[in-house]
Design a protein around this motif. Structure first.
Motif, PDB file in Angstrom:
ATOM      1  N   GLN A 199      44.228  -7.630 -35.059  1.00  0.00           N
ATOM      2  CA  GLN A 199      45.331  -7.822 -35.996  1.00  0.00           C
ATOM      3  C   GLN A 199      45.302  -6.800 -37.132  1.00  0.00           C
ATOM      4  O   GLN A 199      46.291  -6.628 -37.834  1.00  0.00           O
ATOM      5  N   TRP A 200      44.152  -6.109 -37.312  1.00  0.00           N
ATOM      6  CA  TRP A 200      44.063  -5.154 -38.420  1.00  0.00           C
ATOM      7  C   TRP A 200      43.334  -3.858 -38.072  1.00  0.00           C
ATOM      8  O   TRP A 200      43.417  -2.906 -38.828  1.00  0.00           O
ATOM      9  N   TRP A 201      42.642  -3.782 -36.914  1.00  0.00           N
ATOM     10  CA  TRP A 201      41.915  -2.542 -36.613  1.00  0.00           C
ATOM     11  C   TRP A 201      42.225  -1.979 -35.235  1.00  0.00           C
ATOM     12  O   TRP A 201      43.168  -1.201 -35.127  1.00  0.00           O
ATOM     13  N   PRO A 202      41.483  -2.290 -34.152  1.00  0.00           N
ATOM     14  CA  PRO A 202      41.764  -1.621 -32.877  1.00  0.00           C
ATOM     15  C   PRO A 202      42.985  -2.206 -32.170  1.00  0.00           C
ATOM     16  O   PRO A 202      43.455  -3.297 -32.502  1.00  0.00           O
ATOM     17  N   LYS A 203      43.440  -1.473 -31.183  1.00  0.00           N
ATOM     18  CA  LYS A 203      44.570  -1.941 -30.371  1.00  0.00           C
ATOM     19  C   LYS A 203      44.138  -3.129 -29.509  1.00  0.00           C
ATOM     20  O   LYS A 203      44.843  -4.120 -29.411  1.00  0.00           O
ATOM     21  N   THR A 204      42.977  -2.990 -28.853  1.00  0.00           N
ATOM     22  CA  THR A 204      42.390  -4.092 -28.096  1.00  0.00           C
ATOM     23  C   THR A 204      40.908  -4.167 -28.430  1.00  0.00           C
ATOM     24  O   THR A 204      40.302  -3.171 -28.864  1.00  0.00           O
ATOM     25  N   CYS A 205      40.328  -5.322 -28.196  1.00  0.00           N
ATOM     26  CA  CYS A 205      38.915  -5.518 -28.528  1.00  0.00           C
ATOM     27  C   CYS A 205      38.333  -6.600 -27.624  1.00  0.00           C
ATOM     28  O   CYS A 205      38.995  -7.596 -27.331  1.00  0.00           O
ATOM     29  N   LYS A 206      37.090  -6.380 -27.206  1.00  0.00           N
ATOM     30  CA  LYS A 206      36.340  -7.377 -26.438  1.00  0.00           C
ATOM     31  C   LYS A 206      34.948  -7.448 -27.040  1.00  0.00           C
ATOM     32  O   LYS A 206      34.386  -6.425 -27.436  1.00  0.00           O
ATOM     33  N   GLY A 207      34.395  -8.627 -27.077  1.00  0.00           N
ATOM     34  CA  GLY A 207      33.044  -8.799 -27.572  1.00  0.00           C
ATOM     35  C   GLY A 207      32.802 -10.225 -28.014  1.00  0.00           C
ATOM     36  O   GLY A 207      33.727 -11.015 -28.151  1.00  0.00           O
ATOM     37  N   VAL A 208      31.536 -10.525 -28.218  1.00  0.00           N
ATOM     38  CA  VAL A 208      31.110 -11.846 -28.652  1.00  0.00           C
ATOM     39  C   VAL A 208      30.243 -11.663 -29.887  1.00  0.00           C
ATOM     40  O   VAL A 208      29.307 -10.858 -29.864  1.00  0.00           O
ATOM     41  N   PRO A 209      30.530 -12.393 -30.966  1.00  0.00           N
ATOM     42  CA  PRO A 209      29.734 -12.230 -32.174  1.00  0.00           C
ATOM     43  C   PRO A 209      28.351 -12.874 -32.044  1.00  0.00           C
ATOM     44  O   PRO A 209      28.127 -14.007 -32.453  1.00  0.00           O
ATOM     45  N   ALA A 210      27.438 -12.127 -31.419  1.00  0.00           N
ATOM     46  CA  ALA A 210      26.054 -12.558 -31.261  1.00  0.00           C
ATOM     47  C   ALA A 210      25.178 -11.309 -31.233  1.00  0.00           C
ATOM     48  O   ALA A 210      25.583 -10.273 -30.677  1.00  0.00           O
ATOM     49  N   ARG A 211      24.021 -11.403 -31.832  1.00  0.00           N
ATOM     50  CA  ARG A 211      23.111 -10.258 -31.898  1.00  0.00           C
ATOM     51  C   ARG A 211      22.825  -9.718 -30.491  1.00  0.00           C
ATOM     52  O   ARG A 211      22.570 -10.470 -29.562  1.00  0.00           O
ATOM     53  N   GLY A 212      22.923  -8.384 -30.365  1.00  0.00           N
ATOM     54  CA  GLY A 212      22.666  -7.714 -29.096  1.00  0.00           C
ATOM     55  C   GLY A 212      23.877  -7.589 -28.187  1.00  0.00           C
ATOM     56  O   GLY A 212      23.837  -6.860 -27.204  1.00  0.00           O
ATOM     57  N   GLU A 213      24.952  -8.275 -28.495  1.00  0.00           N
ATOM     58  CA  GLU A 213      26.161  -8.229 -27.663  1.00  0.00           C
ATOM     59  C   GLU A 213      26.924  -6.927 -27.896  1.00  0.00           C
ATOM     60  O   GLU A 213      26.888  -6.347 -28.974  1.00  0.00           O
ATOM     61  N   GLU A 214      27.638  -6.490 -26.841  1.00  0.00           N
ATOM     62  CA  GLU A 214      28.424  -5.256 -26.904  1.00  0.00           C
ATOM     63  C   GLU A 214      29.884  -5.573 -27.205  1.00  0.00           C
ATOM     64  O   GLU A 214      30.437  -6.532 -26.671  1.00  0.00           O
ATOM     65  N   TYR A 215      30.478  -4.748 -28.051  1.00  0.00           N
ATOM     66  CA  TYR A 215      31.907  -4.812 -28.346  1.00  0.00           C
ATOM     67  C   TYR A 215      32.560  -3.545 -27.820  1.00  0.00           C
ATOM     68  O   TYR A 215      31.967  -2.473 -27.861  1.00  0.00           O
ATOM     69  N   ASP A 260      38.046   5.078 -26.712  1.00  0.00           N
ATOM     70  CA  ASP A 260      37.596   3.844 -26.070  1.00  0.00           C
ATOM     71  C   ASP A 260      36.119   3.694 -26.455  1.00  0.00           C
ATOM     72  O   ASP A 260      35.237   4.178 -25.763  1.00  0.00           O
ATOM     73  N   TRP A 261      35.858   3.055 -27.584  1.00  0.00           N
ATOM     74  CA  TRP A 261      34.540   3.076 -28.210  1.00  0.00           C
ATOM     75  C   TRP A 261      33.772   1.781 -28.009  1.00  0.00           C
ATOM     76  O   TRP A 261      34.366   0.715 -27.837  1.00  0.00           O
ATOM     77  N   TYR A 262      32.448   1.894 -28.079  1.00  0.00           N
ATOM     78  CA  TYR A 262      31.563   0.755 -27.895  1.00  0.00           C
ATOM     79  C   TYR A 262      30.544   0.685 -29.027  1.00  0.00           C
ATOM     80  O   TYR A 262      30.121   1.712 -29.565  1.00  0.00           O
ATOM     81  N   ALA A 263      30.166  -0.551 -29.343  1.00  0.00           N
ATOM     82  CA  ALA A 263      29.145  -0.797 -30.364  1.00  0.00           C
ATOM     83  C   ALA A 263      28.367  -2.051 -29.968  1.00  0.00           C
ATOM     84  O   ALA A 263      28.863  -2.897 -29.216  1.00  0.00           O
ATOM     85  N   ARG A 264      27.152  -2.156 -30.480  1.00  0.00           N
ATOM     86  CA  ARG A 264      26.303  -3.314 -30.252  1.00  0.00           C
ATOM     87  C   ARG A 264      26.138  -4.053 -31.580  1.00  0.00           C
ATOM     88  O   ARG A 264      26.005  -3.425 -32.634  1.00  0.00           O
ATOM     89  N   VAL A 265      26.145  -5.372 -31.537  1.00  0.00           N
ATOM     90  CA  VAL A 265      25.886  -6.154 -32.740  1.00  0.00           C
ATOM     91  C   VAL A 265      24.394  -6.044 -33.032  1.00  0.00           C
ATOM     92  O   VAL A 265      23.565  -6.559 -32.295  1.00  0.00           O
ATOM     93  N   SER A 266      24.050  -5.317 -34.103  1.00  0.00           N
ATOM     94  CA  SER A 266      22.636  -5.088 -34.409  1.00  0.00           C
ATOM     95  C   SER A 266      22.058  -6.155 -35.336  1.00  0.00           C
ATOM     96  O   SER A 266      20.858  -6.428 -35.294  1.00  0.00           O
ATOM     97  N   GLU A 267      22.898  -6.753 -36.167  1.00  0.00           N
ATOM     98  CA  GLU A 267      22.462  -7.826 -37.072  1.00  0.00           C
ATOM     99  C   GLU A 267      23.623  -8.793 -37.253  1.00  0.00           C
ATOM    100  O   GLU A 267      24.784  -8.373 -37.300  1.00  0.00           O
ATOM    101  N   LEU A 268      23.298 -10.069 -37.375  1.00  0.00           N
ATOM    102  CA  LEU A 268      24.347 -11.066 -37.562  1.00  0.00           C
ATOM    103  C   LEU A 268      23.746 -12.344 -38.129  1.00  0.00           C
ATOM    104  O   LEU A 268      22.687 -12.783 -37.692  1.00  0.00           O
ATOM    105  N   GLU A 269      24.416 -12.888 -39.107  1.00  0.00           N
ATOM    106  CA  GLU A 269      24.181 -14.252 -39.566  1.00  0.00           C
ATOM    107  C   GLU A 269      25.552 -14.842 -39.818  1.00  0.00           C
ATOM    108  O   GLU A 269      26.304 -14.346 -40.676  1.00  0.00           O
ATOM    109  N   LYS A 270      25.891 -15.860 -39.036  1.00  0.00           N
ATOM    110  CA  LYS A 270      27.232 -16.429 -39.055  1.00  0.00           C
ATOM    111  C   LYS A 270      27.694 -16.732 -40.485  1.00  0.00           C
ATOM    112  O   LYS A 270      26.966 -17.319 -41.264  1.00  0.00           O
ATOM    113  N   ASP A 271      28.915 -16.315 -40.761  1.00  0.00           N
ATOM    114  CA  ASP A 271      29.581 -16.506 -42.048  1.00  0.00           C
ATOM    115  C   ASP A 271      28.911 -15.776 -43.208  1.00  0.00           C
ATOM    116  O   ASP A 271      29.272 -16.000 -44.362  1.00  0.00           O
ATOM    117  N   LYS A 272      27.951 -14.857 -42.890  1.00  0.00           N
ATOM    118  CA  LYS A 272      27.291 -14.088 -43.953  1.00  0.00           C
ATOM    119  C   LYS A 272      27.382 -12.586 -43.722  1.00  0.00           C
ATOM    120  O   LYS A 272      27.726 -11.856 -44.630  1.00  0.00           O
TER     121      LYS A 272
END
Length: 141
Positions: free
Chosen positions: A29-45, A54-66
């Motif tokens: 709604q505000w950045w890429p045209k399409t996006c896939k991924g799961v908000p969990a450490r180690g997951e790929e977006y 057509d770019w990829y990134a890994r969730v390297s750090e995450l704490e829900k709502d923080k």
């Protein structure tokens, strides 16, 4: 190494802001045209803008709502060594968002242009979360 920082207030609760920076259905709604991924450490977006972006990134750090940090894995050569992230802090007016995009190899024109683009996109994030406004993908910087 070089970095981009943008800090500002979003007049919304932490969970709503966190969802907007971590959930593909909100990211588009505000950045890429399409996006896939799961908000969990180690997951790929997958952040798809248009060919050849057509770019990829890994969730390297995450704490829900923080906070959530993304380490680029396949993108532009300037972006590949970088990590960007969103840190959320409660604020009397809603959520204080601290954005960073660090580990740029050079403070070159591409980094400076990306800083401008991030500022514009983050304003789109704020408007999306606060007001439900969506800038069409073709009009985003």
């Amino acid at each position: 190494m070089n970095a981009i920082y943008h800090h500002f207030i979003i007049r919304a609760e932490l969970k709503k802001v966190f969802d907007a920076v971590s959930m593909p259905k909100h990211l588009v709604q505000w950045w890429p045209k399409t996006c896939k991924g799961v908000p969990a450490r180690g997951e790929e977006y997958n952040f798809f803008f248009e060919e050849p972006y057509d770019w990829y990134a890994r969730v390297s750090e995450l704490e829900k709502d923080k906070f959530i940090y993304f380490k680029m894995t396949k993108s532009d050569p300037d972006w590949d060594p970088t990590t960007f992230g969103f840190e959320l802090v409660p604020h009397e007016k809603g959520t204080y968002l601290k954005f960073f995009h660090r580990d740029w190899p050079e403070a070159n024109d591409h980094m400076k242009y990306s800083s401008f683009c991030w500022a514009m996109l983050l304003d789109g994030l704020r408007n999306y979360v606060e007001k439900g406004l969506v800038v069409p993908f073709e009009e985003r910087e």
